[in-house]
Scaffold this active site. Structure first.
Site, short mmCIF file in Angstrom:
data_model
loop_
_atom_site.label_atom_id
_atom_site.label_comp_id
_atom_site.label_asym_id
_atom_site.label_seq_id
_atom_site.Cartn_x
_atom_site.Cartn_y
_atom_site.Cartn_z
CG HIS A 12 -0.18 0.03 2.53
ND1 HIS A 12 0.38 1.17 3.07
CD2 HIS A 12 0.10 -0.98 3.40
CE1 HIS A 12 0.97 0.88 4.22
NE2 HIS A 12 0.82 -0.41 4.45
CD GLU A 85 1.90 -5.81 8.30
OE1 GLU A 85 2.22 -7.02 8.25
OE2 GLU A 85 2.53 -4.91 7.73
#
Length: 215
Positions: A12, A85
């Site tokens: 990202h 994550e």
């Protein structure tokens, strides 16, 4: 029919917590202005490529990066929670220095990359996190063999995938870059398995913040 899956893997764009060296984990932090610009730059580069499918972590920093790319490639990314994550437990929201000061014993295990040590307050061990990501890749492989797909995720996810492809142990120090919004190309051939074709392609970004160690 080819049995090769080609994967473009993107971390990202930047967030304010990346800039502050703050552990994000499952905390849903949005892209900052730099991160939004990075997402658009990556999208422009990927506009020349064709993808059969796209997937993203459901956390907004990844999903918004994937959305920017999707507008250029004409493909909506499917959210996949398994691509989140690592859960950092009590470390989430803390800077590395704060985590070290408040949880010195657990931080020592974290820094040393001890694979089976879970982080306090429900955090994942490195080995459990790696198994989650390996299982997610198996799902994608079963669905998309013979195709080219895009995956937008997080620094820790990219760290695990690089190690799965390169054979580097979970506990070994990281010696490769994971910049925000860079392109990483891998393929899976049977019976060879995962192979890294190109890693950390970032010329389109000018400068990009590298993922911090162990995160």
């Amino acid at each position: 029919m080819t049995h090769t899956l080609r994967l473009c893997l993107v971390r990202h764009g930047e967030t304010s917590w990346n800039a502050e060296h703050r552990l994000q984990g499952h905390t849903d932090i949005p892209l900052n202005a730099t991160g939004r610009a990075q997402a658009e730059a990556t999208a422009a580069l990927l506009a020349a490529h064709r993808f059969d499918a796209a997937y993203t972590s459901d956390l907004s920093r990844a999903a918004d990066t994937a959305r920017a790319i999707g507008r250029r490639i004409g493909l909506d990314a499917r959210p996949l929670t398994a691509l989140r994550e690592r859960h950092y437990g009590a470390f989430q929201g803390l800077t590395y220095d704060e985590a070290h000061a408040r949880h010195p014993v657990d931080y020592a295990h974290f820094k040393a990359r001890h694979p089976d040590h879970p982080l306090p307050d429900g955090g994942e061990s490195l080995s459990a996190f790696a198994q989650r990501i390996a299982s997610a890749l198996d799902v994608l492989l079963a669905r998309h063999t013979g195709q080219q797909i895009l995956v937008v995720a997080h620094g820790g996810v990219l760290d695990i995938i690089h190690r799965l492809a390169s054979g580097r142990p979970l506990g070994a120090p990281r010696d490769f870059r994971i910049p925000n919004a860079a392109l990483n190309w891998l393929r899976h051939d049977a019976p060879t398995g995962w192979v890294i074709e190109q890693w950390a392609e970032e010329a389109h970004l000018g400068t990009a913040r590298d993922e911090l160690p162990n995160s």
